[in-house]
Scaffold this motif. Structure first.
Motif, PDB file in Angstrom:
ATOM      1  N   SER A  80       0.829  -1.195   0.000  1.00  0.00           N
ATOM      2  CA  SER A  80       0.000   0.000   0.000  1.00  0.00           C
ATOM      3  C   SER A  80       0.864   1.245   0.000  1.00  0.00           C
ATOM      4  CB  SER A  80      -0.933  -0.005   1.210  1.00  0.00           C
ATOM      5  OG  SER A  80      -0.167   0.090   2.395  1.00  0.00           O
ATOM      6  N   MET A  81       0.265   2.339  -0.413  1.00  0.00           N
ATOM      7  CA  MET A  81       1.006   3.599  -0.459  1.00  0.00           C
ATOM      8  C   MET A  81       1.417   4.034   0.934  1.00  0.00           C
ATOM      9  SD  MET A  81      -0.121   7.208  -2.198  1.00  0.00           S
ATOM     10  CE  MET A  81       1.049   8.573  -2.301  1.00  0.00           C
ATOM     11  N   SER A  82       0.583   3.756   1.931  1.00  0.00           N
ATOM     12  CA  SER A  82       0.890   4.160   3.298  1.00  0.00           C
ATOM     13  C   SER A  82       2.179   3.510   3.777  1.00  0.00           C
ATOM     14  CB  SER A  82      -0.272   3.796   4.222  1.00  0.00           C
ATOM     15  OG  SER A  82       0.056   4.042   5.567  1.00  0.00           O
ATOM     16  N   ALA A  83       2.282   2.189   3.600  1.00  0.00           N
ATOM     17  CA  ALA A  83       3.470   1.485   4.078  1.00  0.00           C
ATOM     18  C   ALA A  83       4.715   1.914   3.304  1.00  0.00           C
ATOM     19  CB  ALA A  83       3.263  -0.024   3.948  1.00  0.00           C
ATOM     20  N   GLN A  84       4.598   2.043   2.000  1.00  0.00           N
ATOM     21  CA  GLN A  84       5.762   2.410   1.198  1.00  0.00           C
ATOM     22  C   GLN A  84       6.187   3.850   1.420  1.00  0.00           C
ATOM     23  OE1 GLN A  84       5.335   1.444  -2.925  1.00  0.00           O
ATOM     24  NE2 GLN A  84       4.780  -0.682  -2.562  1.00  0.00           N
ATOM     25  N   LEU A  85       5.202   4.734   1.619  1.00  0.00           N
ATOM     26  CA  LEU A  85       5.549   6.141   1.806  1.00  0.00           C
ATOM     27  C   LEU A  85       6.341   6.338   3.092  1.00  0.00           C
ATOM     28  CD1 LEU A  85       5.329   9.045   0.860  1.00  0.00           C
ATOM     29  CD2 LEU A  85       3.144   9.220   2.038  1.00  0.00           C
ATOM     30  N   GLY A  86       5.958   5.654   4.162  1.00  0.00           N
ATOM     31  CA  GLY A  86       6.717   5.784   5.400  1.00  0.00           C
ATOM     32  C   GLY A  86       8.151   5.338   5.229  1.00  0.00           C
ATOM     33  N   ALA A  87       8.360   4.227   4.517  1.00  0.00           N
ATOM     34  CA  ALA A  87       9.723   3.747   4.308  1.00  0.00           C
ATOM     35  C   ALA A  87      10.536   4.709   3.451  1.00  0.00           C
ATOM     36  CB  ALA A  87       9.682   2.365   3.653  1.00  0.00           C
ATOM     37  N   VAL A  88       9.904   5.306   2.460  1.00  0.00           N
ATOM     38  CA  VAL A  88      10.631   6.247   1.590  1.00  0.00           C
ATOM     39  C   VAL A  88      10.947   7.538   2.344  1.00  0.00           C
ATOM     40  CG1 VAL A  88      10.456   7.627  -0.505  1.00  0.00           C
ATOM     41  CG2 VAL A  88       9.648   5.282  -0.506  1.00  0.00           C
ATOM     42  N   HIS A  92      14.724  10.259   3.912  1.00  0.00           N
ATOM     43  CA  HIS A  92      14.957  11.710   3.853  1.00  0.00           C
ATOM     44  C   HIS A  92      14.766  12.341   5.230  1.00  0.00           C
ATOM     45  CE1 HIS A  92      14.984  11.751  -0.590  1.00  0.00           C
ATOM     46  NE2 HIS A  92      14.081  10.792  -0.482  1.00  0.00           N
ATOM     47  N   LEU A  93      15.042  11.579   6.276  1.00  0.00           N
ATOM     48  CA  LEU A  93      14.811  12.068   7.631  1.00  0.00           C
ATOM     49  C   LEU A  93      15.671  13.295   7.923  1.00  0.00           C
ATOM     50  CD1 LEU A  93      13.015  11.019   9.965  1.00  0.00           C
ATOM     51  CD2 LEU A  93      15.061  10.019  10.958  1.00  0.00           C
ATOM     52  N   LEU A 111      11.508   5.095  11.681  1.00  0.00           N
ATOM     53  CA  LEU A 111      12.927   5.396  11.657  1.00  0.00           C
ATOM     54  C   LEU A 111      13.646   4.442  10.713  1.00  0.00           C
ATOM     55  CD1 LEU A 111      13.618   6.004  15.438  1.00  0.00           C
ATOM     56  CD2 LEU A 111      13.287   7.703  13.656  1.00  0.00           C
ATOM     57  N   PRO A 112      14.649   4.910  10.004  1.00  0.00           N
ATOM     58  CA  PRO A 112      15.399   4.002   9.117  1.00  0.00           C
ATOM     59  C   PRO A 112      16.200   2.997   9.932  1.00  0.00           C
ATOM     60  CG  PRO A 112      16.458   6.151   9.221  1.00  0.00           C
ATOM     61  CD  PRO A 112      15.162   6.283   9.966  1.00  0.00           C
ATOM     62  N   ARG A 113      16.552   1.921   9.268  1.00  0.00           N
ATOM     63  CA  ARG A 113      17.330   0.900   9.969  1.00  0.00           C
ATOM     64  C   ARG A 113      18.689   1.399  10.373  1.00  0.00           C
ATOM     65  NH1 ARG A 113      16.081  -4.600   6.391  1.00  0.00           N
ATOM     66  NH2 ARG A 113      13.801  -4.629   6.764  1.00  0.00           N
ATOM     67  N   ALA A 114      19.243   2.264   9.578  1.00  0.00           N
ATOM     68  CA  ALA A 114      20.569   2.814   9.883  1.00  0.00           C
ATOM     69  C   ALA A 114      20.565   4.294   9.534  1.00  0.00           C
ATOM     70  CB  ALA A 114      21.650   2.077   9.098  1.00  0.00           C
ATOM     71  N   ILE A 115      21.069   5.085  10.437  1.00  0.00           N
ATOM     72  CA  ILE A 115      21.156   6.521  10.208  1.00  0.00           C
ATOM     73  C   ILE A 115      22.476   7.017  10.771  1.00  0.00           C
ATOM     74  CG2 ILE A 115      19.908   7.020  12.361  1.00  0.00           C
ATOM     75  CD1 ILE A 115      18.819   9.527  11.009  1.00  0.00           C
ATOM     76  N   ARG A 116      23.086   7.932  10.103  1.00  0.00           N
ATOM     77  CA  ARG A 116      24.379   8.455  10.553  1.00  0.00           C
ATOM     78  C   ARG A 116      24.219   9.162  11.886  1.00  0.00           C
ATOM     79  NH1 ARG A 116      26.980  11.777   5.699  1.00  0.00           N
ATOM     80  NH2 ARG A 116      28.559  12.026   7.332  1.00  0.00           N
ATOM     81  N   PRO A 117      25.098   8.877  12.838  1.00  0.00           N
ATOM     82  CA  PRO A 117      24.976   9.512  14.159  1.00  0.00           C
ATOM     83  C   PRO A 117      24.972  11.040  14.097  1.00  0.00           C
ATOM     84  CG  PRO A 117      26.531   7.686  14.245  1.00  0.00           C
ATOM     85  CD  PRO A 117      26.197   7.897  12.801  1.00  0.00           C
ATOM     86  N   SER A 122      18.225   4.354  19.406  1.00  0.00           N
ATOM     87  CA  SER A 122      19.410   3.710  19.972  1.00  0.00           C
ATOM     88  C   SER A 122      19.610   4.235  21.382  1.00  0.00           C
ATOM     89  CB  SER A 122      20.647   3.987  19.111  1.00  0.00           C
ATOM     90  OG  SER A 122      20.946   5.373  19.120  1.00  0.00           O
ATOM     91  N   PRO A 123      20.362   3.525  22.211  1.00  0.00           N
ATOM     92  CA  PRO A 123      20.664   4.066  23.557  1.00  0.00           C
ATOM     93  C   PRO A 123      21.370   5.415  23.501  1.00  0.00           C
ATOM     94  CG  PRO A 123      21.191   1.730  23.442  1.00  0.00           C
ATOM     95  CD  PRO A 123      20.854   2.160  22.045  1.00  0.00           C
ATOM     96  N   ALA A 124      22.237   5.590  22.495  1.00  0.00           N
ATOM     97  CA  ALA A 124      22.923   6.877  22.375  1.00  0.00           C
ATOM     98  C   ALA A 124      21.937   7.997  22.052  1.00  0.00           C
ATOM     99  CB  ALA A 124      24.005   6.800  21.294  1.00  0.00           C
ATOM    100  N   ALA A 125      20.941   7.694  21.224  1.00  0.00           N
ATOM    101  CA  ALA A 125      19.933   8.703  20.902  1.00  0.00           C
ATOM    102  C   ALA A 125      19.116   9.063  22.139  1.00  0.00           C
ATOM    103  CB  ALA A 125      19.025   8.190  19.792  1.00  0.00           C
ATOM    104  N   MET A 126      18.777   8.059  22.931  1.00  0.00           N
ATOM    105  CA  MET A 126      18.013   8.334  24.146  1.00  0.00           C
ATOM    106  C   MET A 126      18.799   9.234  25.090  1.00  0.00           C
ATOM    107  SD  MET A 126      16.554   5.623  26.942  1.00  0.00           S
ATOM    108  CE  MET A 126      18.224   5.125  27.386  1.00  0.00           C
ATOM    109  N   LYS A 127      20.074   8.939  25.281  1.00  0.00           N
ATOM    110  CA  LYS A 127      20.877   9.767  26.180  1.00  0.00           C
ATOM    111  C   LYS A 127      21.034  11.184  25.632  1.00  0.00           C
ATOM    112  CE  LYS A 127      23.506   5.892  28.078  1.00  0.00           C
ATOM    113  NZ  LYS A 127      24.850   5.290  28.264  1.00  0.00           N
ATOM    114  N   ALA A 128      21.184  11.295  24.306  1.00  0.00           N
ATOM    115  CA  ALA A 128      21.337  12.629  23.716  1.00  0.00           C
ATOM    116  C   ALA A 128      20.058  13.449  23.900  1.00  0.00           C
ATOM    117  CB  ALA A 128      21.689  12.518  22.244  1.00  0.00           C
ATOM    118  N   ILE A 129      18.912  12.806  23.731  1.00  0.00           N
ATOM    119  CA  ILE A 129      17.642  13.526  23.902  1.00  0.00           C
ATOM    120  C   ILE A 129      17.473  13.965  25.344  1.00  0.00           C
ATOM    121  CG2 ILE A 129      15.138  13.231  23.846  1.00  0.00           C
ATOM    122  CD1 ILE A 129      15.473  11.463  21.421  1.00  0.00           C
TER     123      ILE A 129
END
Length: 960
Positions: free
Chosen positions: A551-559, A563-564, A591-597, A637-644
């Motif tokens: 569906s467009m809903s599922a694919q749009l979220g992944a796309v 561009h986060l 959230l993407p599976r991998a994102i640059r810190p 990630s734990p690092a993201a939680m601590k940063a927030i």
């Protein structure tokens, strides 16, 4: 002689009796007979010699002057003269010598003979144009056609497609130039009377000798554009009526071309003239169309519209010339006339005519969008159109409806058949109508989103066909505009429907569309209002529950998750509505599976900044979006939680945000600035001081050294936040912190009583940030609890800590949050020590009769002891003593706090004293392993005994 004089038509009058200069005197009968004999035999009757080509030509010219019935034979003979001249001319070009001698070596010089022929014929046409112009024009134009075709393949003759070079070649030849001049003179003499004869000859020759004859058409058309255009169309229409062409032939130009031979010449001639005289052609075609709609007078008038349709089918150039203006001229009155004009036709002919119109629309490029709007507005007027005079007959409306449906069907066939055509070597067939509509995708989307009855269905279907035809550019443009301009769920549904149609044949449509959206945003191609609408629409689609992963809903979220970082930059947009909409979109994106810190940290900082901005603006929806976004990011990630957590705590304690949570606002710098601007001269002060005081006779000298300080400190500004707003802000902030400490489980139910509500690691992160913010000169290694005497060396630091807690009540709430995740409170040991030491000193120095005289210190003392107990740093029996503080004297509170200090000194708050209990998922402290608690209860029991009348009922809570 009888054969020579045998002429099928009436002979024109004889030559003029007063010949022009150079003409011979009249011949006698004997001389005329000799000239006829010489012309027929080609031999000189006197000397018996064979006549040269020049002598033979002059003999023919003499007969043309003296014997009018010999006109046909003479003109036929003169064809050979011009043919010989052209042949010699081309041989001269081939020899590359180009001189007069070369030409004489190859053939006789016929320049003077050609000139004599021109003089004679021009004289006849000038003196009697009615008799001679039709004959001479037909002869000259036919001869030019024969010569052009005969020598078309000779070396040095340009190809027929090179019209300019071909025209230059033939106009540089005296023979063909002479013929052109003769025909031009004939046409000029007949323009005002009867030019059809000349034009008919032109058309007949064009039929026989095209395309080699095109240079003649181009030259004559440029010399007489208006005449040629009108007469060519008139003659073509007459020929069309004579031969007749069925409506079905119009779809097959080859068949119609055979039945109506002159139609191709008409198309060719008008095609040559269109480059410079398109306006004249357009006006003439429109004139013929509108005149044909009047009362029917003859068969030619009835055939005008089919004739124009035939021209349009055969010539896309003529179709493009007239299409836009023709549509503009189709007013309701004209449509009614057109309806009456074709009302009497059989049904089959009407269907054929509609098919022709649909075919022509598909082949139309110029003005395609105007044609589409005309058809749509006529078939189904928009509800907003209220201008009078637009009403048309129901049959006209039904006809336009039928045309639109057939147009969409025909376009569908053309678009989807291109795939099979492209399998071969031939390129896909172009559809001019769709090629022109590529530049009007936005207008089509705007009209589609109006949701006007059938109109939006037609245009939505056309958008789909256009997207398939011009993939991928038009497909991404169409989806982009629909997503940007839709303002309701019904309108937004059109975008999802279009995607459902296109996704089956375009795999990368959604990534390309999202990429276009991001590029338009960052390149400034969207207004702020459209950016807000786009973000809301994208978020709404992501939140829709789709049917399966495709569906467009599922694919749009992944796309969108790819561009986060690009979308996260918009959280700092200057327009708060844009930032809020970006926060909404990011809050629903997975959230993407991998994102640059580094990118994740930028997004976190922007999201925290946005959270405090919406708190300042008291925007409930913005607070909700930011809370959801930060909660989702904390689960990355734990690092993201601590940063927030770090960013949130630091932001809450910042002077600019402290007022939100009941703290003191940032002091203005106006007072210091005013003091810096004041210049004080000690010399002037001492002069005034010494003159006012008499020190004569004294050994002392007194000097004024200035004023220490600036007087009384200005009062603290009143808090501008209402108590309800402060409570609301604190609740929102702490709620967000708790969600982040739970790992981003936004909207999750509250944890059971036996489970920990705060992640110990998250609580530790908050504790570290608290210590760094309140007392940055202390390290985390200072966890041990020193003796009471040690407080003398940390008085300044302790007072600073107490002042920070007093200025910012949120610190107590943060301490309680840290205490909820043991053993994290151990890392706040320095804050606990400083605050406890300051409170002990206050109660020791207090001379009031009860603790209620110092409300803040009483509140701070209760909150501190409760927090220490909640963090499992005090046993419950000592942790409950804060319940009686409000009923004690200050010195008694001091004694109780001193016992707390003693316990903490003997049992330092260290994380190693806590044990993890796996079944409950929390850390706990076994106080039985510490020293005996009873010795720390002596003071508490004494206070209870002293106030047994008031505290007797509570004594049971303080038993070990």
């Amino acid at each position: 002689m009888s054969a020579l004089c045998d002429h099928p038509g009436a002979a024109p009058p004889g030559p003029p009796q007063n010949p022009a200069h150079g003409a011979h005197p009249p011949l006698s009968s004997q001389e005329l007979a000799q000239e006829i004999k010489a012309f027929l035999s080609g031999v000189d009757p006197v000397h018996g010699n064979k006549l040269t080509i020049k002598e033979h030509a002059r003999c023919a010219i003499l007969l043309l002057r003296s014997l009018p019935p010999a006109r046909s034979a003479v003109l036929d003979h003169l064809r050979n003269v011009f043919d010989e001249y052209v042949c010699t001319y081309l041989l001269e070009l081939e020899s590359n010598e180009g001189g007069l001698g070369a030409r004489r070596a190859q053939g006789p010089n016929l320049d003077d003979v050609v000139q004599e022929i021109q003089n004679v014929l021009s004289e006849f046409v000038r003196m009697n144009p009615k008799a001679w112009a039709p004959v001479v024009s037909a002869w000259s134009i036919d001869l030019m056609g024969q010569l052009s075709s005969k020598y078309a393949g000779r070396h040095g003759v340009p190809h027929a497609s090179s019209l300019n070079e071909l025209l230059q070649l033939w106009m540089s030849c005296k023979a063909t130039r002479t013929l052109m001049d003769i025909y031009t003179q004939c046409l000029s003499s007949m323009i005002s009377t009867c030019p059809d004869a000349c034009v008919d000859a032109l058309l007949d020759t064009s039929v026989q000798h095209s395309p080699h004859f095109d240079w003649v058409v181009a030259h004559i058309g440029s010399s007489f554009p208006n005449t040629i255009i009108s007469r060519v169309l008139s003659c073509g229409l007459k020929d069309f009526c004579v031969h007749g062409a069925a409506p079905v032939d119009l779809l097959f130009p080859t068949a119609a071309d055979k039945r109506v031979p002159k139609i191709a010449s008409v198309v060719g001639i008008l095609g040559h003239l269109a480059s410079r005289h398109s306006d004249s052609i357009k006006q003439e075609l429109l004139r013929m169309f509108h005149e044909s709609l009047g009362p029917v007078r003859d068969q030619q008038q009835k055939a005008t519209v089919p004739f124009l349709l035939q021209l349009a089918v055969m010539s896309p150039m003529l179709l493009g010339t007239i299409s836009s203006e023709l549509v503009d001229s189709l007013k309701p009155s004209v449509l009614s006339q057109l309806h009456q004009h074709f009302a009497a036709l059989p049904r089959e002919d009407l269907e054929n005519m509609v098919s022709i119109v649909v075919h022509l629309i598909c082949q139309t490029s110029a003005g395609a969008y105007r044609i589409l709007q005309f058809l749509v507005n006529t078939a189904m007027p928009a509800s907003v159109i209220t201008t009078p005079g637009l009403a048309v007959h129901d049959s006209v409306r039904e006809a336009c409806d039928r045309i639109i449906q057939l147009l969409l069907l025909n376009l569908q066939k053309l678009v989807y058949n291109r795939g099979s055509a492209s399998l071969g070597d031939a390129p896909p067939r172009a559809v001019p109508f769709l090629d022109e509509l590529k530049g009007h995708v936005r207008e089509l989307c705007v009209e589609t989103l109006r949701l006007e009855r059938k109109r939006f269905l037609w245009q939505h279907q056309l958008l789909g066909l256009l997207s398939v035809y011009c993939t991928p550019s038009c497909a991404t443009d169409a989806l982009f505009y629909l997503l940007t301009l839709a303002r309701s769920q019904e309108e937004l549904g059109l975008a999802t429907q279009l995607y459902a149609v296109l996704s089956s044949c375009m795999s990368d449509l959604l990534p390309a569309t999202v990429k276009k959206c991001v590029c338009q945003i960052h390149m400034g191609g969207l207004s702020e209002q459209h950016m807000v609408q786009l973000f809301h629409n994208l978020a709404l689609i992501v939140k829709w529950e789709g049917e399966g992963p495709a569906s467009m809903s599922a694919q749009l979220g992944a796309v969108l998750s790819l561009h986060l970082y690009d979308l996260g930059q918009l959280l700092l947009h200057r327009n708060p509505e844009v930032a809020e909409a970006a926060s909404l979109l990011l809050s629903v994106c997975p959230l993407p599976r991998a994102i640059r810190p580094a990118h994740l940290l930028v997004i976190i900082r922007s999201a925290v900044h946005q959270f405090f901005l919406v708190l300042h603006r008291q925007c409930p929806t913005g607070i909700s979006y930011s809370t959801r976004l930060l909660s989702r990011l904390s689960g990355a990630s734990p690092a993201a939680m601590k940063a927030i957590l770090q960013q949130l705590v630091e932001g809450a304690l910042h002077p600019g945000n402290a007022e939100l949570f009941g703290g003191l606002a940032e002091l203005p710098a106006g007072d210091d600035a005013s003091l810096e601007g004041t210049r004080i001269s000690l010399l002037d002060i001492n002069r005034r001081f010494t003159t006012a005081v008499n020190f004569s006779g004294s050994v002392w000298s007194v000097f004024h050294a200035g004023v220490i300080g600036c007087g009384l400190k200005p009062p603290q500004p009143a808090r501008r936040q209402e108590p309800e707003e402060i409570v609301h802000n604190v609740q929102n902030f702490l709620s967000l912190l708790l969600r982040c400490c739970r790992g981003g489980r936004y909207g999750a139910p509250e944890p059971p009583a036996h489970t920990v509500a705060v992640n110990p690691e998250a609580a530790k992160a908050v504790a570290v940030v608290l210590v760094e913010s309140v007392c940055p000169d202390v390290t985390n290694s200072e966890l041990g609890w020193p003796p009471e005497e040690h407080t003398r060396s940390t008085v300044e630091r302790d007072i600073q800590i107490c002042r920070r807690f007093r200025d910012n009540p949120l610190l107590f709430q943060l301490l309680r949050l840290v205490a909820a995740g043991p053993p994290a409170l151990c890392y706040c040991s320095v804050l606990l020590r400083g605050l406890l030491a300051t409170l002990m000193a206050h109660w020791e120095a207090s001379r009031h009769g009860d603790t209620t005289s110092s409300p803040w210190h009483l509140h701070a003392s209760c909150a501190l002891v409760a927090c220490i107990a909640e963090g499992s740093l005090l046993p419950p029996v000592l942790g409950n003593m804060h319940e009686i503080f409000h009923q004690l004297a200050p010195f008694e509170v001091h004694l109780l706090l001193l016992s707390v200090w003693d316990y903490m000194r003997d049992n330092s708050p260290l994380p190693q004293k806590f044990t993890f209990q796996a079944d409950k998922g929390l850390f706990f402290r076994n106080f039985s392993r510490d020293c005996d608690v009873g010795k720390y209860l002596c003071v508490l029991h004494s206070v209870l005994h002293k106030n047994i009348d008031r505290l007797g009922l509570l004594s049971g809570r303080f038993q070990t």
